[in-house]
Design a protein around this motif. Structure first.
Motif, PDB file in Angstrom:
ATOM      1  N   PRO A  93      25.135  44.418  13.952  1.00  0.00           N
ATOM      2  CA  PRO A  93      26.024  43.258  14.007  1.00  0.00           C
ATOM      3  C   PRO A  93      25.442  42.012  13.333  1.00  0.00           C
ATOM      4  N   VAL A  94      24.129  41.869  13.336  1.00  0.00           N
ATOM      5  CA  VAL A  94      23.498  40.751  12.647  1.00  0.00           C
ATOM      6  C   VAL A  94      23.743  40.859  11.148  1.00  0.00           C
ATOM      7  N   LEU A  95      23.552  42.053  10.601  1.00  0.00           N
ATOM      8  CA  LEU A  95      23.787  42.283   9.173  1.00  0.00           C
ATOM      9  C   LEU A  95      25.249  42.053   8.819  1.00  0.00           C
ATOM     10  N   ASP A  96      26.154  42.553   9.658  1.00  0.00           N
ATOM     11  CA  ASP A  96      27.586  42.377   9.403  1.00  0.00           C
ATOM     12  C   ASP A  96      27.978  40.902   9.453  1.00  0.00           C
ATOM     13  N   TRP A  97      27.380  40.151  10.355  1.00  0.00           N
ATOM     14  CA  TRP A  97      27.674  38.715  10.468  1.00  0.00           C
ATOM     15  C   TRP A  97      27.232  37.981   9.212  1.00  0.00           C
ATOM     16  N   LEU A  98      26.054  38.296   8.723  1.00  0.00           N
ATOM     17  CA  LEU A  98      25.556  37.676   7.496  1.00  0.00           C
ATOM     18  C   LEU A  98      26.418  38.045   6.291  1.00  0.00           C
ATOM     19  N   LYS A  99      26.857  39.292   6.248  1.00  0.00           N
ATOM     20  CA  LYS A  99      27.627  39.794   5.105  1.00  0.00           C
ATOM     21  C   LYS A  99      29.109  39.423   5.194  1.00  0.00           C
ATOM     22  N   ASN A 100      29.734  39.717   6.313  1.00  0.00           N
ATOM     23  CA  ASN A 100      31.188  39.601   6.410  1.00  0.00           C
ATOM     24  C   ASN A 100      31.660  38.247   6.935  1.00  0.00           C
ATOM     25  N   THR A 101      30.987  37.739   7.967  1.00  0.00           N
ATOM     26  CA  THR A 101      31.419  36.484   8.575  1.00  0.00           C
ATOM     27  C   THR A 101      30.989  35.285   7.747  1.00  0.00           C
ATOM     28  N   LYS A 102      29.730  35.245   7.348  1.00  0.00           N
ATOM     29  CA  LYS A 102      29.207  34.086   6.625  1.00  0.00           C
ATOM     30  C   LYS A 102      29.245  34.265   5.108  1.00  0.00           C
ATOM     31  N   GLY A 103      29.207  35.492   4.617  1.00  0.00           N
ATOM     32  CA  GLY A 103      29.189  35.722   3.182  1.00  0.00           C
ATOM     33  C   GLY A 103      27.904  35.282   2.504  1.00  0.00           C
ATOM     34  N   TRP A 104      26.828  35.224   3.254  1.00  0.00           N
ATOM     35  CA  TRP A 104      25.551  34.792   2.704  1.00  0.00           C
ATOM     36  C   TRP A 104      24.847  35.909   1.945  1.00  0.00           C
ATOM     37  N   ILE A 105      25.165  37.145   2.267  1.00  0.00           N
ATOM     38  CA  ILE A 105      24.588  38.288   1.558  1.00  0.00           C
ATOM     39  C   ILE A 105      25.712  39.247   1.185  1.00  0.00           C
ATOM     40  N   GLY A 106      25.455  40.086   0.186  1.00  0.00           N
ATOM     41  CA  GLY A 106      26.414  41.109  -0.190  1.00  0.00           C
ATOM     42  C   GLY A 106      26.109  42.413   0.532  1.00  0.00           C
ATOM     43  N   ASP A 107      26.576  43.491  -0.036  1.00  0.00           N
ATOM     44  CA  ASP A 107      26.338  44.807   0.565  1.00  0.00           C
ATOM     45  C   ASP A 107      24.942  45.288   0.180  1.00  0.00           C
ATOM     46  N   GLU A 108      23.959  44.568   0.704  1.00  0.00           N
ATOM     47  CA  GLU A 108      22.568  44.846   0.354  1.00  0.00           C
ATOM     48  C   GLU A 108      22.117  46.193   0.918  1.00  0.00           C
ATOM     49  N   THR A 109      21.223  46.844   0.175  1.00  0.00           N
ATOM     50  CA  THR A 109      20.573  48.042   0.688  1.00  0.00           C
ATOM     51  C   THR A 109      19.379  47.603   1.531  1.00  0.00           C
ATOM     52  N   ILE A 110      19.434  47.921   2.809  1.00  0.00           N
ATOM     53  CA  ILE A 110      18.363  47.519   3.719  1.00  0.00           C
ATOM     54  C   ILE A 110      17.180  48.477   3.554  1.00  0.00           C
ATOM     55  N   GLY A 111      16.031  47.902   3.296  1.00  0.00           N
ATOM     56  CA  GLY A 111      14.818  48.696   3.118  1.00  0.00           C
ATOM     57  C   GLY A 111      13.941  48.654   4.347  1.00  0.00           C
ATOM     58  N   ASP A 112      13.015  47.685   4.399  1.00  0.00           N
ATOM     59  CA  ASP A 112      12.039  47.609   5.477  1.00  0.00           C
ATOM     60  C   ASP A 112      12.624  46.974   6.738  1.00  0.00           C
ATOM     61  N   VAL A 113      12.381  47.611   7.860  1.00  0.00           N
ATOM     62  CA  VAL A 113      12.583  46.983   9.166  1.00  0.00           C
ATOM     63  C   VAL A 113      11.201  46.922   9.800  1.00  0.00           C
ATOM     64  N   GLN A 114      10.631  45.718   9.803  1.00  0.00           N
ATOM     65  CA  GLN A 114       9.279  45.512  10.303  1.00  0.00           C
ATOM     66  C   GLN A 114       9.337  44.817  11.661  1.00  0.00           C
ATOM     67  N   PHE A 115       8.327  45.074  12.471  1.00  0.00           N
ATOM     68  CA  PHE A 115       8.200  44.391  13.759  1.00  0.00           C
ATOM     69  C   PHE A 115       6.734  44.097  13.993  1.00  0.00           C
ATOM     70  N   GLY A 116       6.434  42.838  14.318  1.00  0.00           N
ATOM     71  CA  GLY A 116       5.043  42.495  14.545  1.00  0.00           C
ATOM     72  C   GLY A 116       4.866  41.056  14.968  1.00  0.00           C
ATOM     73  N   TYR A 117       3.703  40.504  14.632  1.00  0.00           N
ATOM     74  CA  TYR A 117       3.280  39.200  15.128  1.00  0.00           C
ATOM     75  C   TYR A 117       2.908  38.316  13.943  1.00  0.00           C
ATOM     76  N   GLU A 118       3.668  37.243  13.755  1.00  0.00           N
ATOM     77  CA  GLU A 118       3.392  36.293  12.684  1.00  0.00           C
ATOM     78  C   GLU A 118       2.467  35.227  13.272  1.00  0.00           C
ATOM     79  N   ILE A 119       1.190  35.328  12.924  1.00  0.00           N
ATOM     80  CA  ILE A 119       0.159  34.537  13.599  1.00  0.00           C
ATOM     81  C   ILE A 119      -0.276  33.362  12.739  1.00  0.00           C
ATOM     82  N   THR A 120      -0.169  32.165  13.303  1.00  0.00           N
ATOM     83  CA  THR A 120      -0.676  30.955  12.658  1.00  0.00           C
ATOM     84  C   THR A 120      -2.076  30.630  13.152  1.00  0.00           C
TER      85      THR A 120
END
Length: 241
Positions: free
Chosen positions: A196-223
């Motif tokens: 639903p996040v991808l659909d919202w960006l693509k269909n509701t907001k039109g900020w992205i097109g029908d992008e091919t999703i590659g990496d789904v990463q999960f981790g810790y962005e450490i400052t």
């Protein structure tokens, strides 16, 4: 963060330029790990390990870094010890990555679950980092954060998607667009419905097109994690169809 040549996200790009002392420390320091011996561990700047269709990255990519060690028993049971100084700027994004490689319109379901144990000091966020295959669009989902860290861009409003409520920010780092969704309250365990996040960006907001999703990463962005802090992923996985 922005991708650089050869079109890899900077968090996983095998860059070689670091302050000499920090690079040496990251390569040679033996840091804390779980009480039992892990199946794999690495203190190397770009240490990687593949397991169960996922890839784990130590991924110390920023400047002015300290030592960091990643360890893992599997893609869903892993952690990081990091001792980065109390200075500004992201130092690292240790993560586990699953490649989806499908256009948004051809994704029926895309979900992920997480369960983490994180410190109550330092400066970091626990986040998903989702990329299209061209690395033109970066979608971040922050599930918790501690310390003086903030998103790129300007606030676009609030939205409930994928089982969570988010504050949405939109920006550009000069190399790729960045869309950051910050959970309204911190969470250390849950399931995110990413589709639903991808659909919202693509269909509701039109900020992205029908992008091919590659990496789904999960981790810790450490400052910063001065004195040495432990980040543990107790459970994690990505499912798609």
């Amino acid at each position: 963060m922005r991708p650089t040549s050869p079109r890899l996200p900077r968090r996983t790009l095998l860059r070689t330029v670091l302050p000499a002392a920090a690079a040496l420390a990251g390569l040679t320091t033996l840091a804390s790990a779980p009480a039992h011996a892990a199946v794999w561990s690495s203190s190397e700047q770009w240490g990687t390990w593949s397991n169960g269709g996922y890839t784990l990255y130590n991924n110390i990519w920023g400047s002015g870094t300290g030592p960091q060690t990643i360890w893992a028993n599997s893609y869903s049971d892993w952690g990081v010890w990091a001792d980065h100084p109390n200075t500004g700027g992201i130092k690292s994004y240790p993560n586990a990555k699953k490649v989806v490689n499908r256009p948004i319109s051809q994704i029926t379901t895309l979900t992920s679950h997480y369960n983490v144990t994180v410190p109550n000091s330092g400066a970091y966020n626990t986040s998903y980092d989702i990329w299209d295959t061209d690395y033109d669009h970066e979608i971040m989902l922050w599930v918790n954060r501690t310390g003086p860290v903030g998103p790129l861009g300007s606030h676009q409003g609030d939205v409930s998607l994928g089982g969570h409520s988010w504050s949405v920010y939109r920006g550009d780092n000069g190399h790729n667009a960045v869309y950051t969704f910050i959970r309204s309250s911190d969470s250390t365990a849950g399931t995110v419905n990413i589709k639903p996040v991808l659909d919202w960006l693509k269909n509701t907001k039109g900020w992205i097109g029908d992008e091919t999703i590659g990496d789904v990463q999960f981790g810790y962005e450490i400052t910063s994690s001065a004195g040495g802090l432990d980040f543990r992923t107790n459970s994690f996985g990505v499912a798609s169809s």
